[in-house]
Write a protein that holds these residues in place. Structure first.
Motif, PDB file in Angstrom:
ATOM      1  N   GLN A  14      12.896  48.739  19.781  1.00  0.00           N
ATOM      2  CA  GLN A  14      11.233  48.917  20.322  1.00  0.00           C
ATOM      3  C   GLN A  14      11.038  47.901  20.748  1.00  0.00           C
ATOM      4  OE1 GLN A  14      10.264  52.067  19.574  1.00  0.00           O
ATOM      5  NE2 GLN A  14       7.890  51.699  20.327  1.00  0.00           N
ATOM      6  N   SER A  15      10.266  47.977  21.766  1.00  0.00           N
ATOM      7  CA  SER A  15      10.029  47.730  22.379  1.00  0.00           C
ATOM      8  C   SER A  15       8.409  46.432  23.098  1.00  0.00           C
ATOM      9  CB  SER A  15      10.077  47.163  24.326  1.00  0.00           C
ATOM     10  OG  SER A  15       8.960  47.068  25.501  1.00  0.00           O
ATOM     11  N   ALA A  16       7.689  46.984  22.234  1.00  0.00           N
ATOM     12  CA  ALA A  16       6.106  46.963  21.428  1.00  0.00           C
ATOM     13  C   ALA A  16       4.939  47.075  23.175  1.00  0.00           C
ATOM     14  CB  ALA A  16       6.139  45.542  21.084  1.00  0.00           C
ATOM     15  N   TYR A  17       5.981  47.111  24.547  1.00  0.00           N
ATOM     16  CA  TYR A  17       5.036  47.469  25.222  1.00  0.00           C
ATOM     17  C   TYR A  17       4.758  48.799  25.799  1.00  0.00           C
ATOM     18  CZ  TYR A  17       2.986  46.911  29.904  1.00  0.00           C
ATOM     19  OH  TYR A  17       2.577  47.080  30.947  1.00  0.00           O
ATOM     20  N   GLY A  18       4.263  49.576  25.426  1.00  0.00           N
ATOM     21  CA  GLY A  18       3.808  51.044  25.544  1.00  0.00           C
ATOM     22  C   GLY A  18       5.162  51.402  24.872  1.00  0.00           C
ATOM     23  N   GLU A  19       5.605  51.286  23.339  1.00  0.00           N
ATOM     24  CA  GLU A  19       6.339  52.039  23.018  1.00  0.00           C
ATOM     25  C   GLU A  19       7.733  52.528  23.262  1.00  0.00           C
ATOM     26  OE1 GLU A  19       5.172  51.841  19.735  1.00  0.00           O
ATOM     27  OE2 GLU A  19       3.671  50.449  20.696  1.00  0.00           O
ATOM     28  N   GLY A  81      13.451  30.270  22.236  1.00  0.00           N
ATOM     29  CA  GLY A  81      13.685  30.880  23.556  1.00  0.00           C
ATOM     30  C   GLY A  81      12.846  31.594  24.369  1.00  0.00           C
ATOM     31  N   LEU A  82      13.522  31.715  25.194  1.00  0.00           N
ATOM     32  CA  LEU A  82      12.839  32.328  26.292  1.00  0.00           C
ATOM     33  C   LEU A  82      13.329  33.836  26.626  1.00  0.00           C
ATOM     34  CD1 LEU A  82      13.864  30.371  29.425  1.00  0.00           C
ATOM     35  CD2 LEU A  82      11.544  30.549  27.888  1.00  0.00           C
ATOM     36  N   GLY A  83      12.497  34.399  26.921  1.00  0.00           N
ATOM     37  CA  GLY A  83      12.272  36.097  27.529  1.00  0.00           C
ATOM     38  C   GLY A  83      11.732  36.663  28.616  1.00  0.00           C
ATOM     39  N   TYR A  84      12.281  37.284  29.462  1.00  0.00           N
ATOM     40  CA  TYR A  84      12.360  37.342  30.567  1.00  0.00           C
ATOM     41  C   TYR A  84      11.416  39.338  30.510  1.00  0.00           C
ATOM     42  CZ  TYR A  84      14.697  33.713  31.950  1.00  0.00           C
ATOM     43  OH  TYR A  84      14.623  32.132  31.990  1.00  0.00           O
ATOM     44  N   ILE A  99       9.765  33.929  19.786  1.00  0.00           N
ATOM     45  CA  ILE A  99      10.789  33.096  18.308  1.00  0.00           C
ATOM     46  C   ILE A  99      11.266  34.780  17.826  1.00  0.00           C
ATOM     47  CG2 ILE A  99       9.476  31.946  16.429  1.00  0.00           C
ATOM     48  CD1 ILE A  99       6.923  31.250  17.618  1.00  0.00           C
ATOM     49  N   ALA A 100      12.558  34.358  17.389  1.00  0.00           N
ATOM     50  CA  ALA A 100      13.034  35.692  16.159  1.00  0.00           C
ATOM     51  C   ALA A 100      13.516  35.625  15.299  1.00  0.00           C
ATOM     52  CB  ALA A 100      13.943  36.207  17.598  1.00  0.00           C
ATOM     53  N   GLU A 124       8.640  37.629  18.102  1.00  0.00           N
ATOM     54  CA  GLU A 124       7.456  37.618  18.628  1.00  0.00           C
ATOM     55  C   GLU A 124       7.434  37.046  20.197  1.00  0.00           C
ATOM     56  OE1 GLU A 124       2.932  35.172  17.104  1.00  0.00           O
ATOM     57  OE2 GLU A 124       4.326  35.454  15.883  1.00  0.00           O
ATOM     58  N   TRP A 125       6.391  37.288  20.482  1.00  0.00           N
ATOM     59  CA  TRP A 125       6.276  36.942  21.937  1.00  0.00           C
ATOM     60  C   TRP A 125       4.121  36.783  23.081  1.00  0.00           C
ATOM     61  CZ3 TRP A 125       9.117  39.239  26.768  1.00  0.00           C
ATOM     62  CH2 TRP A 125      10.422  39.300  26.449  1.00  0.00           C
ATOM     63  N   PRO A 126       4.437  35.090  22.066  1.00  0.00           N
ATOM     64  CA  PRO A 126       3.280  34.985  21.666  1.00  0.00           C
ATOM     65  C   PRO A 126       1.551  34.462  22.551  1.00  0.00           C
ATOM     66  CG  PRO A 126       4.658  33.113  21.126  1.00  0.00           C
ATOM     67  CD  PRO A 126       5.024  33.986  21.436  1.00  0.00           C
ATOM     68  N   GLN A 127       2.259  34.403  24.193  1.00  0.00           N
ATOM     69  CA  GLN A 127       2.097  34.500  25.615  1.00  0.00           C
ATOM     70  C   GLN A 127       2.165  35.258  26.624  1.00  0.00           C
ATOM     71  OE1 GLN A 127       4.517  30.700  25.687  1.00  0.00           O
ATOM     72  NE2 GLN A 127       2.957  29.093  25.542  1.00  0.00           N
ATOM     73  N   PHE A 128       2.660  36.709  26.037  1.00  0.00           N
ATOM     74  CA  PHE A 128       2.989  37.841  26.904  1.00  0.00           C
ATOM     75  C   PHE A 128       1.308  37.309  27.505  1.00  0.00           C
ATOM     76  CE2 PHE A 128       3.536  41.947  27.968  1.00  0.00           C
ATOM     77  CZ  PHE A 128       3.977  42.335  28.342  1.00  0.00           C
ATOM     78  N   THR A 129       1.634  37.807  28.511  1.00  0.00           N
ATOM     79  CA  THR A 129       0.985  38.316  29.847  1.00  0.00           C
ATOM     80  C   THR A 129      -0.812  39.567  29.621  1.00  0.00           C
ATOM     81  OG1 THR A 129       2.222  37.916  31.552  1.00  0.00           O
ATOM     82  CG2 THR A 129       0.128  39.419  31.924  1.00  0.00           C
ATOM     83  N   PHE A 130      -0.616  40.303  28.301  1.00  0.00           N
ATOM     84  CA  PHE A 130      -1.895  41.117  28.153  1.00  0.00           C
ATOM     85  C   PHE A 130      -2.070  40.845  26.571  1.00  0.00           C
ATOM     86  CE2 PHE A 130       0.508  43.494  31.559  1.00  0.00           C
ATOM     87  CZ  PHE A 130      -0.636  43.340  32.600  1.00  0.00           C
ATOM     88  N   GLY A 131      -1.272  39.758  26.122  1.00  0.00           N
ATOM     89  CA  GLY A 131      -1.419  39.816  24.850  1.00  0.00           C
ATOM     90  C   GLY A 131      -0.462  39.299  24.187  1.00  0.00           C
ATOM     91  N   ASN A 132      -0.464  39.135  22.798  1.00  0.00           N
ATOM     92  CA  ASN A 132       1.052  39.047  22.379  1.00  0.00           C
ATOM     93  C   ASN A 132       1.719  39.983  21.601  1.00  0.00           C
ATOM     94  OD1 ASN A 132       2.898  37.598  19.982  1.00  0.00           O
ATOM     95  ND2 ASN A 132       1.164  38.179  18.304  1.00  0.00           N
ATOM     96  N   ILE A 133       3.350  40.197  21.753  1.00  0.00           N
ATOM     97  CA  ILE A 133       4.143  41.758  21.667  1.00  0.00           C
ATOM     98  C   ILE A 133       4.892  41.519  20.464  1.00  0.00           C
ATOM     99  CG2 ILE A 133       2.885  42.348  23.634  1.00  0.00           C
ATOM    100  CD1 ILE A 133       5.892  41.796  24.400  1.00  0.00           C
ATOM    101  N   ASN A 134       5.623  41.940  20.017  1.00  0.00           N
ATOM    102  CA  ASN A 134       6.511  41.853  18.689  1.00  0.00           C
ATOM    103  C   ASN A 134       7.303  42.982  18.383  1.00  0.00           C
ATOM    104  OD1 ASN A 134       3.511  41.175  16.725  1.00  0.00           O
ATOM    105  ND2 ASN A 134       4.984  39.836  17.175  1.00  0.00           N
TER     106      ASN A 134
END
Length: 151
Positions: A14-19, A81-84, A99-100, A124-134
């Motif tokens: 589940q991407s958490a960006y746009g469901e 690690g890193l997420g793209y 963080i996973a 957890e992507w705490p520094q995502f452009t539009f706020g934290n996503i999970n």
């Protein structure tokens, strides 16, 4: 004993960006100095079921602890690690800290082959452009042991 295991997975997240629900392939390596404690590294490319070319890719590594119970090996892990992230319609791409924590269970089919019955991961992507996503998801797969230690 010590071992190195290399495997492949298929994941649904589940991407958490746009469901969005994304699917894709992954690779993982388990390096265990001792039977129960080791390091897991994984790479995951979520590029299936994409809408408007929205994709996620992660490269993570961290400690992993497993407990062998007969042929089953439940485990806990905490990877970083890193997420793209590729935004819709290729408007932008971003690179983010991830963080996973996760847990799962492997089934020892033979001494050298393990089936990854389920691997659950909550990112957890705490520094995502539009706020934290999970993002969160599940993976299944298979691995092969190399460099097995003492049986």
């Amino acid at each position: 004993g010590a071992y190195v295991s290399v495997g492949g997975t298929y994941s649904i997240f589940q991407s958490a960006y746009g469901e969005r629900v994304l699917g894709g392939a992954g690779l993982y390596v388990d390096l265990n100095r001792w039977r129960q404690v080791g390091i897991e590294g994984e790479a995951r490319w979520l590029q299936q079921n994409k809408l408007a070319n929205t994709t996620e890719t992660t490269y993570l590594i961290g400690p992993r602890v497993e407990i062998r119970r007969g042929r089953f090996s439940p485990y806990l892990k905490t990877l970083v690690g890193l997420g793209y992230f590729n935004f819709p319609y290729n408007y932008a791409q971003g690179r983010y800290f991830v963080i996973a924590p996760g847990a799962g269970v492997d089934y020892n089919l033979t001494y050298n082959v393990k089936i990854r019955l389920a691997d659950f991961e909550y990112q957890e992507w705490p520094q995502f452009t539009f706020g934290n996503i999970n993002p969160y998801g599940v993976s299944v797969g298979i691995s092969y042991h190399f460099l097995n230690g003492v049986r």
